[in-house]
Enzyme design. Structure first.
Site, mmCIF file in Angstrom:
data_model
loop_
_atom_site.group_PDB
_atom_site.id
_atom_site.type_symbol
_atom_site.label_atom_id
_atom_site.label_comp_id
_atom_site.label_asym_id
_atom_site.label_seq_id
_atom_site.Cartn_x
_atom_site.Cartn_y
_atom_site.Cartn_z
ATOM 1 C CG ASP A 56 5.050 1.052 0.691
ATOM 2 O OD1 ASP A 56 5.868 1.849 0.804
ATOM 3 O OD2 ASP A 56 5.504 0.019 0.108
ATOM 4 C CD GLU A 171 6.630 -2.458 -3.178
ATOM 5 O OE1 GLU A 171 6.297 -2.844 -2.143
ATOM 6 O OE2 GLU A 171 5.686 -2.119 -3.980
#
Length: 275
Positions: A56, A171
């Site tokens: 990420d 997420e």
């Protein structure tokens, strides 16, 4: 198409179900354009992002570097600052260094958060409260995440900068971020992406294969070092992505996902105010 609930959640999180292999370059260009626009319109001159060694921050970091390079070519002042934020020694430091080598940030700096975390934890006490070791460890993990964001905002203050976040749809769906920790930022260029889409963009950017497909871990818990995200979830990223993309998901995973989404709604909301 998924169930009505799947569809509603995917819309709320901005998921693009049409983004598939072959559309990476257009999506990369769109997100670079987003970063450039936010920085230009803000009047700020730098972007600040913590680099952990995961896919990420690697992906967001490379997008930021490409964005500031384009801005400079257009005659604007802009720089990208990559920040290492270890707590003492990081077990996968080699991955973090490999990420930095790929990103090629204008500036790189390191802030070890150990003193900050230990100092705060040593001074937090409530009379009569004796928390379990597990609760202390969990709380300390959140303090680590928030300390990292404090450091990034301090650097942003020094450099007239904006802090970049790495939150994405998978997420966000699970609420797997620390409120006012890694969930705090000025712009989130990966927003709306499933985990598989983040990896797809990372691969298209030319990131090393081992980093693109590295098993994600927040690594905040000292009692369970290196605990994988999927162990915390109780389901896999593949199941989470399938849920967001409107595909069929096993009933057990669906229950876990929808329960997590409901339980963590406060993390995705603005502070409540009187009506």
């Amino acid at each position: 198409m998924g169930t009505p609930k799947q569809d509603a959640i995917a819309r709320e999180l901005g998921v693009d179900r049409q983004l598939v292999k072959g559309g990476e370059q257009a999506e990369i260009a769109r997100r670079i354009g987003f970063i450039k626009g936010v920085l230009s319109n803000s009047g700020c001159k730098s972007l600040v992002l913590g680099i952990s060694g995961g896919v990420d921050s690697l992906t967001a970091g490379r997008l930021c570097q490409l964005a500031v390079e384009q801005l400079r070519e257009e005659g604007q002042q802009a720089q990208f600052i990559a920040v290492r934020l270890p707590y003492k020694a990081q077990a996968d430091e080699s991955d973090a260094q490999a990420s930095l080598a790929f990103i090629q940030a204008d500036l790189t700096t390191t802030v070890n958060i150990a003193d900050c975390v230990e100092g705060l934890m040593a001074n937090v006490a409530i009379e009569g409260l004796q928390p379990s070791d597990g609760l202390v460890d969990f709380t300390k993990g959140n303090v680590k995440a928030r300390s990292r964001m404090v450091a990034q905002y301090a650097i942003a203050n020094f450099t007239n900068g904006l802090v970049v976040g790495t939150d994405h749809a998978a997420e966000a769906l699970m609420g797997f971020f620390t409120k006012f920790g890694d969930g705090a930022c000025d712009l989130a260029p990966l927003s709306g992406l499933c985990k598989s889409q983040v990896r797809m963009l990372a691969a298209a950017l030319g990131a090393p294969h081992n980093l693109v497909f590295k098993a994600p871990t927040a690594d905040l818990e000292e009692l369970v070092p290196g605990k994988l995200d999927e162990e915390s979830y109780g389901c896999t990223y593949e199941e989470i992505d399938n849920y967001l993309l409107g595909n069929s998901v096993p009933a057990a995973a669906t229950e876990i996902i929808e329960r997590a989404f409901a339980k963590t709604a406060h993390k995705r909301a603005l502070p409540r105010v009187p009506e």
